[in-house]
Design an enzyme around this catalytic site. Structure first.
Site, short mmCIF file in Angstrom:
data_model
loop_
_atom_site.label_atom_id
_atom_site.label_comp_id
_atom_site.label_asym_id
_atom_site.label_seq_id
_atom_site.Cartn_x
_atom_site.Cartn_y
_atom_site.Cartn_z
N CYS A 2 69.80 23.50 169.67
CA CYS A 2 69.91 24.20 170.94
C CYS A 2 71.38 24.35 171.33
O CYS A 2 72.19 23.47 171.09
CB CYS A 2 69.19 23.53 172.10
SG CYS A 2 67.45 23.26 171.80
N ARG A 27 72.95 26.91 166.33
CA ARG A 27 72.34 25.66 166.79
C ARG A 27 70.83 25.77 166.97
O ARG A 27 70.15 24.79 167.25
CB ARG A 27 72.97 25.23 168.11
CG ARG A 27 74.48 25.07 168.05
CD ARG A 27 75.02 24.67 169.39
NE ARG A 27 74.58 23.34 169.76
CZ ARG A 27 75.15 22.22 169.37
NH1 ARG A 27 76.22 22.27 168.59
NH2 ARG A 27 74.70 21.05 169.74
N TRP A 75 66.20 25.53 169.61
CA TRP A 75 65.59 25.07 168.36
C TRP A 75 64.49 24.14 168.80
O TRP A 75 64.74 23.05 169.31
CB TRP A 75 66.61 24.35 167.50
CG TRP A 75 66.11 24.01 166.13
CD1 TRP A 75 66.10 24.82 165.03
CD2 TRP A 75 65.54 22.76 165.69
NE1 TRP A 75 65.56 24.16 163.96
CE2 TRP A 75 65.20 22.90 164.33
CE3 TRP A 75 65.27 21.56 166.32
CZ2 TRP A 75 64.63 21.88 163.59
CZ3 TRP A 75 64.70 20.53 165.59
CH2 TRP A 75 64.38 20.70 164.23
N ASN A 99 69.94 20.56 175.95
CA ASN A 99 70.04 20.35 174.51
C ASN A 99 69.85 18.85 174.28
O ASN A 99 70.56 18.05 174.86
CB ASN A 99 71.42 20.81 174.04
CG ASN A 99 71.79 20.29 172.65
OD1 ASN A 99 72.94 20.05 172.37
ND2 ASN A 99 70.82 20.11 171.79
N GLY A 100 68.85 18.49 173.47
CA GLY A 100 68.61 17.08 173.20
C GLY A 100 67.13 16.76 173.28
O GLY A 100 66.29 17.67 173.25
N GLU A 481 72.97 20.20 145.24
CA GLU A 481 73.49 21.09 146.27
C GLU A 481 73.04 22.53 146.00
O GLU A 481 72.65 23.25 146.92
CB GLU A 481 75.03 20.97 146.32
CG GLU A 481 75.74 21.89 147.30
CD GLU A 481 75.26 21.79 148.75
OE1 GLU A 481 74.50 20.88 149.08
OE2 GLU A 481 75.63 22.68 149.53
N LYS A 485 70.77 24.77 148.58
CA LYS A 485 71.22 26.08 149.09
C LYS A 485 70.14 27.13 148.87
O LYS A 485 69.83 27.92 149.76
CB LYS A 485 72.49 26.55 148.35
CG LYS A 485 73.85 26.09 148.74
CD LYS A 485 74.31 26.34 150.12
CE LYS A 485 73.76 25.35 151.09
NZ LYS A 485 74.50 24.21 151.48
N GLU A 488 67.11 26.55 151.20
CA GLU A 488 67.41 26.83 152.60
C GLU A 488 67.32 28.31 152.92
O GLU A 488 66.74 28.69 153.93
CB GLU A 488 68.87 26.41 152.91
CG GLU A 488 69.09 24.96 153.22
CD GLU A 488 70.56 24.68 153.51
OE1 GLU A 488 71.41 24.87 152.62
OE2 GLU A 488 70.86 24.27 154.64
N HIS A 504 60.35 12.72 131.40
CA HIS A 504 59.50 11.62 131.87
C HIS A 504 58.50 12.09 132.93
O HIS A 504 58.20 11.36 133.87
CB HIS A 504 60.37 10.46 132.38
CG HIS A 504 61.25 9.90 131.33
ND1 HIS A 504 60.77 9.20 130.24
CD2 HIS A 504 62.60 9.99 131.14
CE1 HIS A 504 61.78 8.85 129.45
NE2 HIS A 504 62.90 9.33 129.97
N LYS A 603 71.88 24.30 162.55
CA LYS A 603 73.08 23.80 161.89
C LYS A 603 73.45 22.40 162.36
O LYS A 603 73.92 21.58 161.60
CB LYS A 603 74.23 24.76 162.15
CG LYS A 603 75.42 24.42 161.31
CD LYS A 603 76.27 25.60 161.07
CE LYS A 603 77.37 25.26 160.09
NZ LYS A 603 76.85 25.10 158.72
#
Ligand code: G6P
Length: 608
Positions: A2, A27, A75, A99-100, A481, A485, A488, A504, A603
């Site tokens: 947020c 955010r 968010w 926000n939180g 990584e 990517k 995402e 295995h 993010k």
């Protein structure tokens, strides 16, 4: 998670709020809203969806007109993305953006329902709005009201609050979620992050936990919860506005990939003195580095992957044991750390809740803490014993690229300095490593020459439902990584596997429908990885191989080869990650996904 903003000044503010929010969409972006004073009336417009949907809604309907107000981009944590769960929340008297997470909201909600309040959303935030209303009816004054509410709520918050009885004033307070107060000429702001205010001012205050700011167009006062005034130091942002804009690139992600050479230079240059790594400016001395028993590197997501490279490099060069862990796991597994240990926290935002919790835990357990952080003045940076800032500038794309690259740069400098401090390399060897690190930006520029190869590789992957990334050693860390990517931003499932471990179990997944991206840049392990590639080829997999341009690859090994400029093996990750970023980027573009704002992600993850 947020983004919140607020404006008080002389200009019509709906557009300013939306513009400022547009810099915070990284955010969260599943709903947006603003509340503006029209005279002494608080008028709210909000909607599920992106900011563009809010703008469209206001164009067709009503755009609030007034010179002060608050705004939010969400968010979702409590309650699905919907109109009714969107912020601002409140009533005709009080409106808030948050926000939180309010952790005790269920208990508070029950208390308020008992007092006759009715709730319309599933959010924790509505509880705060109603609690403010409850105490305002008792206290009849904003600061006392806010103080009463702060005594009740638990969790994390950055709040922007307006009271209809006080038009032209915004109140703001935070705990464990970031908030700045922007200081303009005849106008002032609140925002979750600096890019939101850059167009209007570069000066700002960093609000500390439980400081309450009262903001009007020509004045900002800050007090503590007892009402005593606090004098703050003005901070000055050095990030330029252009770095927060797309600058001709189709997406922020592509722009940020291309900014990596500059970001490395800006991060590395100030940390080199007479050809040697120089971290003393951050307070880190050679004697200090010599003294650690063990190093822990703890982080989340891409930052944790930078730590994995750090582990390989530090162990290889400095011969010190390094443990890397995910912050959300580390914090709950009763870790064995003490005063002989160094705990390194890596975080682009400096606000990630789990990473911050590990920092506090490590301090409590007596370890020395060192953070590697991109955002100046962020919580993690401020609370660590030592901080090394990366200088990537603002990273807007949710998928991190340049922030990872500069985190790697610091990992290398730290490894070189540790190796030298421990007598594992000579001054001459150290200088040679530093010099090669300084040359990496030009090698990355060279790597951009293979962008079309990456685009082609992406075209061979775009219809896959699932992929495997394989590699050994440093290439395995890079595979992780690369896989993250791709997941995402293209929504293609992929898994990263240690190439030697494949047989295995996981190799049973391999068919002609499962492409494999094989990363093989380490001479020592090259033949072994090629054997593993042949194993998947034999099961029908199409193979994209990422390797050095000095290697000849025959068609029985790989279907597509992406060849990289060569640097010494230990530094190859800084080159190798570039095609992995580009392959993910072009796959996402070809699939028509929202590259910079992938679904369900944010993010800055300020909740656990
Ligand atoms: C989120 C982001 C990732 C990032 C991670 C850690 O999940 O989407 O890109 O790597 O948080 O963030 P930090 O700010 O601590 O590096």
């Amino acid at each position: 998670m947020c983004g919140i903003v607020g404006y008080v000044g002389g200009k019509d503010c709906a557009d300013i709020l939306v513009d400022a929010l547009s810099k915070l969409e990284y955010r969260g972006y599943d709903s947006a809203g603003i509340a503006v004073f029209e005279g002494d009336r608080i008028v709210t417009e909000k909607t599920k969806g992106r900011l563009a949907d809010l703008t469209e809604k206001m164009k067709k309907g009503h755009k609030p007109s007034g010179t002060s107000g608050i705004g939010h981009t969400r968010w979702a944590t409590h309650g699905e993305p919907s109109d009714v769960n969107s912020h601002p929340h409140g009533n005709a008297k009080i409106s808030i953006v948050h926000n939180g997470i309010i952790e005790n909201y269920i208990r508070l909600k029950a208390f308020l329902i008992d007092k006759g309040y009715e709730f319309e959303s599933q959010t924790d935030t509505e509880t705060v709005a109603k609690l403010l209303d409850y105490y305002y009816n008792i206290e009849k004054e904003p600061i006392k009201t806010i103080t009463r509410v702060l005594a009740e709520i638990e969790g994390s918050y950055a709040l922007g609050i307006v009271f209809a009885d006080y038009p032209g004033k915004i109140y703001s307070v935070r705990k464990d979620s970031p908030l700045i107060v922007g200081l303009g000429e005849g106008e002032n702001f609140i925002a979750s992050d600096v890019p939101a205010i850059l167009k209007y001012t570069r000066d700002y205050y960093l609000l500390e936990c439980d400081e309450i700011a009262t903001i009007t167009s020509d004045n900002v006062t800050i007090c503590d919860i007892h009402g005593s005034e606090i004098k703050k130091e003005v901070q000055h942002a050095t990030w330029d506005i252009e770095s927060a804009e797309k600058g001709g690139y189709a997406h922020f992600m592509l722009k940020e990939i291309h900014e990596q050479p500059t970001a490395i230079k800006t991060t590395v240059s100030p940390r080199i003195m007479d050809g040697m790594p120089f971290l003393e400016e951050c307070g880190i001395t050679l004697d200090m580095l010599k003294s650690y028993r063990k190093i822990y590197i703890v982080a989340c997501g891409t930052a944790m992957h930078a730590g994995l490279v750090g582990k390989y490099v530090i162990e290889e060069l400095a011969r010190i044991e390094v443990v890397v862990d995910i912050a959300s796991e580390f914090r709950y597994r009763n870790p064995i750390i003490g005063s002989e240990d160094l705990v390194v926290l890596i975080s682009q935002s400096g606000e990630t809740a789990d990473t911050k919790a590990v920092l506090r835990l490590a301090k409590d357990m007596g370890a020395t803490t060192l953070s590697i952080v991109n955002v100046k003045g962020s919580s993690i940076a401020r609370e660590s014993d030592f901080v090394v800032y990366t200088h990537a500038g603002p990273e807007i794309s949710v998928a991190s690229t340049k922030a990872y690259m500069v985190q790697l740069s610091i990992m290398y400098l730290l490894a070189f300095e540790l190796a030298y401090a421990n007598g594992k390399i000579t001054e001459e060897e150290c200088k040679a490593l530093v010099s090669e690190l300084e040359n990496i930006p030009s090698k990355i520029e060279e790597t951009f020459g293979i962008e079309s190869d990456c685009q082609y590789a992406a075209s061979t992957l775009v219809n896959a439902e699932s992929l495997l990334y394989i590699g050994r050693g440093l290439d395995y860390a890079l595979s992780m990584e690369g896989s993250l990517k791709l997941k995402e931003i293209s929504y293609i499932h992929s898994e990263s596997y240690a190439a030697g471990e494949l047989k295995h179990g996981t190799i049973s997944l391999v068919t002609e429908d499962m492409p494999v991206i094989a990363v093989a840049t380490q001479d020592r392990l090259f033949d072994k990885t090629v054997s593993n590639i042949k194993e998947v080829k034999a099961r029908g997999a199409k193979v994209v191989m990422v390797t050095k341009n000095t290697v000849d690859v025959t068609s029985d090994v790989a279907d597509v080869v992406v060849k990289l400029p060569v640097v010494r093996d230990v530094l190859m990750p800084m080159i190798t990650v570039v095609p992995l970023q580009l392959i993910a980027y072009y796959t996402s573009v070809l699939k028509g996904c929202d590259v910079d704002k992938p679904r369900n992600l944010a993010k800055s993850v300020t909740v656990e």
